[in-house]
Design an enzyme around this catalytic site. Structure first.
Site, PDB file in Angstrom:
ATOM      1  N   GLY A  50       0.694  -1.072   0.120  1.00 58.49           N
ATOM      2  CA  GLY A  50      -0.003  -0.073   0.498  1.00 58.49           C
ATOM      3  C   GLY A  50       0.860   1.572   0.019  1.00 58.49           C
ATOM      4  O   GLY A  50       1.932   0.985  -0.319  1.00 58.49           O
ATOM      5  N   ASN A  51      -0.001   2.761   0.019  1.00 60.02           N
ATOM      6  CA  ASN A  51       0.720   3.883   0.259  1.00 60.02           C
ATOM      7  C   ASN A  51       0.687   4.851   0.973  1.00 60.02           C
ATOM      8  O   ASN A  51      -0.941   3.948   1.429  1.00 60.02           O
ATOM      9  CB  ASN A  51       1.149   4.427  -0.942  1.00 60.02           C
ATOM     10  CG  ASN A  51      -0.539   4.627  -1.617  1.00 60.02           C
ATOM     11  OD1 ASN A  51      -1.162   5.432  -1.456  1.00 60.02           O
ATOM     12  ND2 ASN A  51      -1.309   4.140  -2.696  1.00 60.02           N
ATOM     13  N   ARG A  52       0.752   5.673   1.256  1.00 62.70           N
ATOM     14  CA  ARG A  52       0.266   6.586   2.389  1.00 62.70           C
ATOM     15  C   ARG A  52      -0.155   7.508   2.024  1.00 62.70           C
ATOM     16  O   ARG A  52      -1.308   8.415   3.242  1.00 62.70           O
ATOM     17  CB  ARG A  52       1.068   7.674   2.800  1.00 62.70           C
ATOM     18  CG  ARG A  52       2.345   6.406   4.203  1.00 62.70           C
ATOM     19  CD  ARG A  52       3.824   7.368   4.082  1.00 62.70           C
ATOM     20  NE  ARG A  52       5.061   6.370   5.081  1.00 62.70           N
ATOM     21  CZ  ARG A  52       5.178   6.000   6.281  1.00 62.70           C
ATOM     22  NH1 ARG A  52       4.004   6.273   6.311  1.00 62.70           N
ATOM     23  NH2 ARG A  52       6.168   5.410   6.429  1.00 62.70           N
ATOM     24  N   SER A  53      -1.627   6.954   0.711  1.00 59.77           N
ATOM     25  CA  SER A  53      -2.176   8.767   0.758  1.00 59.77           C
ATOM     26  C   SER A  53      -3.113   8.405   1.900  1.00 59.77           C
ATOM     27  O   SER A  53      -3.764   7.325   2.111  1.00 59.77           O
ATOM     28  CB  SER A  53      -2.875   8.115  -0.747  1.00 59.77           C
ATOM     29  OG  SER A  53      -3.980   8.965  -1.195  1.00 59.77           O
ATOM     30  N   ALA A  98      -3.847   7.901  -5.375  1.00 61.16           N
ATOM     31  CA  ALA A  98      -2.142   7.274  -5.664  1.00 61.16           C
ATOM     32  C   ALA A  98      -2.775   5.821  -5.459  1.00 61.16           C
ATOM     33  O   ALA A  98      -2.953   4.874  -5.408  1.00 61.16           O
ATOM     34  CB  ALA A  98      -1.347   7.390  -4.441  1.00 61.16           C
TER      35      ALA A  98
END
Ligand code: CTP
Ligand code: CA
Length: 225
Positions: free
Chosen positions: A33-36, A100
């Site tokens: 995943g990512n931090r968005s 993102a």
């Protein structure tokens, strides 16, 4: 105009906004995943609705309440986001890709939980490319005159990287953020430069994500004529 009161300059328009960050599953309990946070995309959806637009918000894993007066589609992965965005874009006047989207996903999904084995090193995770939704929407233009907007977080030569990305993606506008410590991710505020395919450059000073959202809609509305 008083703060919080918007002119309905997007009345009769359908706009699509993607928000949040995709999660690409490895097994039933793990993902890449990512931090968005989704906050910028949700601000875009709210401000467009306040300006009279019909809004479809394609939301990937944002832990935020559904905004009122917006059609929301919840998705998990990049492939699901692509499907939802392309479907909603078919009759859209504008598409804004604030999500993102993971560039890669695990090549293999393990239907059972991946277990460690005594005395054995872990297997490397093989990845494959995800579809580029922004490039696809830009190339297709489901409707003539459809305005397509991308977002990019950049480091180093932020403007040069942004110009190159705008050209590569084929979108009309690219909102470029400089990323660094404590900037952008999860924050309530943002600072950006909006690059236009027509060569324009609009600086948006540090401020609430709603203010950046309103600038994006100003630029979109001007292009819709
Ligand atoms: N984007 C997309 N599909 C992808 C990756 C990105 O639609 N598979 C969109 C994002 O929503 C964003 C824009 O493209 O609006 C720019 O994302 P970014 O990650 O900066 O672009 P990339 O081409 O993936 O470049 P990089 O290699 O720098 O990550
Ligand atoms: Ca990327």
């Amino acid at each position: 105009l008083a703060r919080g009161v918007s002119e309905p300059d997007l009345a009769g328009r359908h706009v699509v906004v993607s928000a949040g960050g995709t999660r690409e599953p490895l097994d039933p309990v793990r993902f890449l995943g990512n931090r968005s946070s989704g906050k910028q995309g949700y601000a875009l959806a709210r401000t467009a609705a306040a300006r009279g637009a019909r809004v479809t918000l394609v939301s990937a894993n944002a832990s935020l309440p559904d905004p009122a007066g917006v059609d929301i589609v919840h998705v998990g992965t990049a492939v699901q986001l692509r499907e939802a965005v392309l479907k909603a874009a078919a009759d859209a006047d504008a598409v804004v890709m604030a999500a993102a989207v993971a560039d890669f996903r695990p090549a293999v999904y393990a239907s059972g939980k991946i277990k460690k084995k005594d005395g054995q090193e872990p297997e490397p995770v093989a990845l494959v490319r995800n579809p580029d939704v922004l490039a696809e929407v830009s190339a297709e233009r489901a409707r003539p005159g459809q305005v397509v907007v991308g977002f990019a977080a950049e480091t180093d030569d932020v403007l040069a990287n942004g110009r190159a990305k705008l050209a590569r993606k084929g979108c009309d506008l690219l909102v470029v953020n400089e990323v660094g410590e404590r900037r952008t991710f999860g924050s309530e505020e943002n600072e950006a430069v909006v690059l236009g395919a027509d060569g324009t450059e609009t600086a948006v000073p540090h401020g609430p994500k709603e203010a950046l959202a309103d600038t994006v809609w100003d630029l979109v509305a001007a292009r819709l004529g």
